[in-house]
Design a protein around this motif. Structure first.
Motif, PDB file in Angstrom:
ATOM      1  N   ASP A   1     -37.424  19.713  84.000  1.00 38.86           N
ATOM      2  CA  ASP A   1     -37.595  19.204  82.636  1.00 38.86           C
ATOM      3  C   ASP A   1     -36.928  20.136  81.624  1.00 38.86           C
ATOM      4  N   ALA A   2     -37.040  19.789  80.355  1.00 40.54           N
ATOM      5  CA  ALA A   2     -36.381  20.540  79.283  1.00 40.54           C
ATOM      6  C   ALA A   2     -36.879  21.980  79.178  1.00 40.54           C
ATOM      7  N   ASP A   3     -38.121  22.230  79.618  1.00 39.07           N
ATOM      8  CA  ASP A   3     -38.682  23.586  79.580  1.00 39.07           C
ATOM      9  C   ASP A   3     -38.270  24.429  80.781  1.00 39.07           C
ATOM     10  N   GLY A   4     -37.548  23.822  81.728  1.00 39.84           N
ATOM     11  CA  GLY A   4     -37.144  24.546  82.930  1.00 39.84           C
ATOM     12  C   GLY A   4     -38.165  24.465  84.053  1.00 39.84           C
ATOM     13  N   ASP A   5     -39.235  23.677  83.886  1.00 39.39           N
ATOM     14  CA  ASP A   5     -40.225  23.508  84.955  1.00 39.39           C
ATOM     15  C   ASP A   5     -39.645  22.593  86.030  1.00 39.39           C
ATOM     16  N   THR A   6     -39.828  22.986  87.281  1.00 43.22           N
ATOM     17  CA  THR A   6     -39.261  22.250  88.401  1.00 43.22           C
ATOM     18  C   THR A   6     -40.349  21.505  89.149  1.00 43.22           C
ATOM     19  N   THR A   7     -40.051  20.239  89.509  1.00 44.55           N
ATOM     20  CA  THR A   7     -40.959  19.403  90.297  1.00 44.55           C
ATOM     21  C   THR A   7     -40.210  18.941  91.533  1.00 44.55           C
ATOM     22  N   TYR A   8     -40.879  18.988  92.686  1.00 47.89           N
ATOM     23  CA  TYR A   8     -40.267  18.650  93.967  1.00 47.89           C
ATOM     24  C   TYR A   8     -40.831  17.323  94.468  1.00 47.89           C
ATOM     25  N   PHE A   9     -39.921  16.400  94.855  1.00 50.35           N
ATOM     26  CA  PHE A   9     -40.321  15.080  95.317  1.00 50.35           C
ATOM     27  C   PHE A   9     -39.803  14.827  96.728  1.00 50.35           C
ATOM     28  N   VAL A  10     -40.576  14.064  97.485  1.00 53.52           N
ATOM     29  CA  VAL A  10     -40.197  13.664  98.836  1.00 53.52           C
ATOM     30  C   VAL A  10     -40.476  12.166  98.971  1.00 53.52           C
ATOM     31  N   ALA A  11     -39.455  11.424  99.469  1.00 54.86           N
ATOM     32  CA  ALA A  11     -39.633   9.994  99.734  1.00 54.86           C
ATOM     33  C   ALA A  11     -39.666   9.801 101.245  1.00 54.86           C
TER      34      ALA A  11
END
Length: 187
Positions: free
Chosen positions: A125-135
């Motif tokens: 996101d714009a704040d540099g926070d990273t989110t990890y997704f798995v499909a």
């Protein structure tokens, strides 16, 4: 009557005196109130003026003309905004409770199926926070419809780190609604 000003505005004041009954005697009280420019322009020194005061402490007073009941529009606006925030809060609470109930149902009565990871991605996101997704995909028997392929994506860093694309994973799902499911890193 007096006024003061600064770079941004002019403030108008009215000094007044009145008599009120207090502690069994008629006493003279004084007050100073900030008034609108419209009222200020209509007043003259020495002109009678209606004053509202608190009978228990007449030193607490105000010019009556400046005390208007709140606008219905303002009341409805604030009430509507408050109601909206209340509904949003209730929706979040209900959603959380449903999620907790579904996780309990998965632990206690969920069935296990073999699935496969078909995509992984990272979102920043714009704040540099990273989110990890798995499909992932798995086959499950849909009530009254036979076996169907279920596609699901979830936010899960541990799963992202543990299972590469193309590898298998275990999926626990609810037999009455296989779309309610959760992946495990155990293969």
């Amino acid at each position: 009557m007096d006024f003061d000003s600064d770079e941004d505005s002019i403030r108008y004041y009215v000094a007044y005196h009145f008599q009120a009954s207090f502690e069994g005697a008629t006493t003279r009280f004084q007050g100073l109130d900030h008034v609108s420019s419209a009222l200020f322009s209509r007043l003259e020194v020495g002109q009678p003026l209606e004053i509202l005061y608190w009978p228990a402490d007449p030193s607490l007073s105000a010019v009556k003309a400046e005390l208007q009941p709140p606008s219905l529009t303002v009341l409805l606006g604030f009430g509507g905004i408050g109601g909206l925030f209340t509904l949003i809060g209730l929706a979040m609470i209900v959603s959380s409770i449903i999620g907790i109930v579904n996780m309990s149902r998965l632990r206690m009565g969920g069935q296990v199926a073999q699935g496969i990871v078909f995509k992984k991605w990272i979102d920043t996101d714009a704040d540099g926070d990273t989110t990890y997704f798995v499909a992932y995909a798995f086959n499950a028997e849909m009530p009254g419809k036979g076996f169907q392929r279920i596609l699901r994506a979830e936010q899960n860093k541990r799963l992202y780190d543990a299972v590469p694309v193309g590898e298998g994973l275990m999926v626990r799902y609810l037999p009455d609604d296989p779309h309610i499911c959760r992946a495990d890193t155990i293969r």
